[in-house]
Write a protein that holds these residues in place. Structure first.
Motif, mmCIF file in Angstrom:
data_model
loop_
_atom_site.group_PDB
_atom_site.id
_atom_site.type_symbol
_atom_site.label_atom_id
_atom_site.label_comp_id
_atom_site.label_asym_id
_atom_site.label_seq_id
_atom_site.Cartn_x
_atom_site.Cartn_y
_atom_site.Cartn_z
ATOM 1 N N VAL A 202 122.870 19.447 -33.962
ATOM 2 C CA VAL A 202 121.420 19.252 -34.037
ATOM 3 C C VAL A 202 121.031 17.962 -33.312
ATOM 4 O O VAL A 202 120.016 17.913 -32.618
ATOM 5 C CB VAL A 202 120.930 19.247 -35.499
ATOM 6 N N SER B 168 121.018 18.656 -29.539
ATOM 7 C CA SER B 168 120.181 19.752 -29.050
ATOM 8 C C SER B 168 118.699 19.454 -29.258
ATOM 9 O O SER B 168 118.323 18.405 -29.768
ATOM 10 C CB SER B 168 120.553 21.053 -29.763
ATOM 11 N N ILE C 76 116.922 21.383 -31.187
ATOM 12 C CA ILE C 76 116.611 22.039 -32.454
ATOM 13 C C ILE C 76 116.076 20.995 -33.433
ATOM 14 O O ILE C 76 116.634 19.909 -33.553
ATOM 15 C CB ILE C 76 117.868 22.717 -33.046
ATOM 16 N N ASN C 77 114.981 21.323 -34.124
ATOM 17 C CA ASN C 77 114.407 20.399 -35.100
ATOM 18 C C ASN C 77 114.927 20.625 -36.512
ATOM 19 O O ASN C 77 114.947 19.714 -37.314
ATOM 20 C CB ASN C 77 112.880 20.508 -35.107
ATOM 21 N N GLU C 78 115.349 21.853 -36.816
ATOM 22 C CA GLU C 78 115.815 22.151 -38.157
ATOM 23 C C GLU C 78 116.800 23.312 -38.111
ATOM 24 O O GLU C 78 116.636 24.255 -37.353
ATOM 25 C CB GLU C 78 114.635 22.512 -39.063
ATOM 26 N N LEU C 79 117.833 23.239 -38.952
ATOM 27 C CA LEU C 79 118.845 24.283 -39.052
ATOM 28 C C LEU C 79 119.238 24.400 -40.516
ATOM 29 O O LEU C 79 119.506 23.399 -41.167
ATOM 30 C CB LEU C 79 120.075 23.918 -38.210
ATOM 31 N N ILE D 291 119.762 20.957 -42.219
ATOM 32 C CA ILE D 291 119.892 19.854 -41.276
ATOM 33 C C ILE D 291 118.597 19.784 -40.486
ATOM 34 O O ILE D 291 118.133 20.789 -39.961
ATOM 35 C CB ILE D 291 121.094 20.064 -40.337
ATOM 36 N N PHE D 292 118.009 18.598 -40.435
ATOM 37 C CA PHE D 292 116.732 18.457 -39.759
ATOM 38 C C PHE D 292 116.697 17.158 -38.977
ATOM 39 O O PHE D 292 117.441 16.228 -39.254
ATOM 40 C CB PHE D 292 115.577 18.496 -40.773
ATOM 41 N N ARG D 293 115.816 17.120 -38.004
ATOM 42 C CA ARG D 293 115.632 15.939 -37.176
ATOM 43 C C ARG D 293 114.460 15.163 -37.764
ATOM 44 O O ARG D 293 113.378 15.695 -37.922
ATOM 45 C CB ARG D 293 115.333 16.352 -35.733
ATOM 46 N N ALA E 69 119.388 13.132 -36.814
ATOM 47 C CA ALA E 69 119.635 14.374 -37.542
ATOM 48 C C ALA E 69 120.137 14.000 -38.923
ATOM 49 O O ALA E 69 120.915 13.074 -39.076
ATOM 50 C CB ALA E 69 120.668 15.232 -36.819
#
Length: 147
Positions: free
Chosen positions: A13, A16, A18-21, A32-34, A41
């Motif tokens: 994360v 990349s 990606i803001n949230e997974l 997992i978030f930014r 992250a």
């Protein structure tokens, strides 16, 4: 879900766009978030049973413009059985949020009938603890983080 998987997801994360997974494995869900500050992250693991253990990890610690990492990882120095309490039936040596002093015993690892005390490498506040208690840990496993 083991900590190495969580760290790999955090690193992913962090690298990349990606803001949230959110990942679920068995009865554990990890989000997992930014964060907006510095685009770090972070991860929040949840257990079905309602555990409150949390984990936050810098995703871009190699960036020269960022300040140095302020948390200190406490890793298992040997393979063995991890004990979070000094004796059966007693309270844990430390809990999340506890202030610890350098040299304070955090865990005990039993290896070949020898009880090794794992001490805090520095003073600070416990921000992460492993969920393992009276179970095996490998050399290098993350046991705790001190901020």
């Amino acid at each position: 879900m083991d900590l190495s998987k969580i760290k790999t997801l955090i690193d992913f994360v962090g690298r990349s766009n990606i803001n949230e997974l959110t990942v679920t494995e068995k009865d554990v869900m990890v989000r997992i978030f930014r964060t907006s500050q510095g685009q770090e992250a972070a991860a929040e693991p949840w257990q079905k049973a309602g555990s409150t253990i949390s984990l936050a990890q810098d995703a871009g610690s190699d960036t020269p413009s960022r300040p140095e990492k302020t948390s200190c990882a406490v890793k298992a120095p040997v393979f063995g059985v991890l004990h979070r309490t000094p004796a059966p039936g007693e309270p844990p040596l430390v809990a999340i949020g506890d202030e610890v002093e350098e040299g304070q015993t955090l865990f005990i690892i039993e290896a070949m009938k020898v009880f090794n005390k794992i001490a805090a490498p520095r003073s600070g506040r416990i921000t992460h603890l492993t969920e393992i208690d009276d179970g095996e840990v490998e050399t290098g496993d993350l046991l705790a983080e001190i901020a």
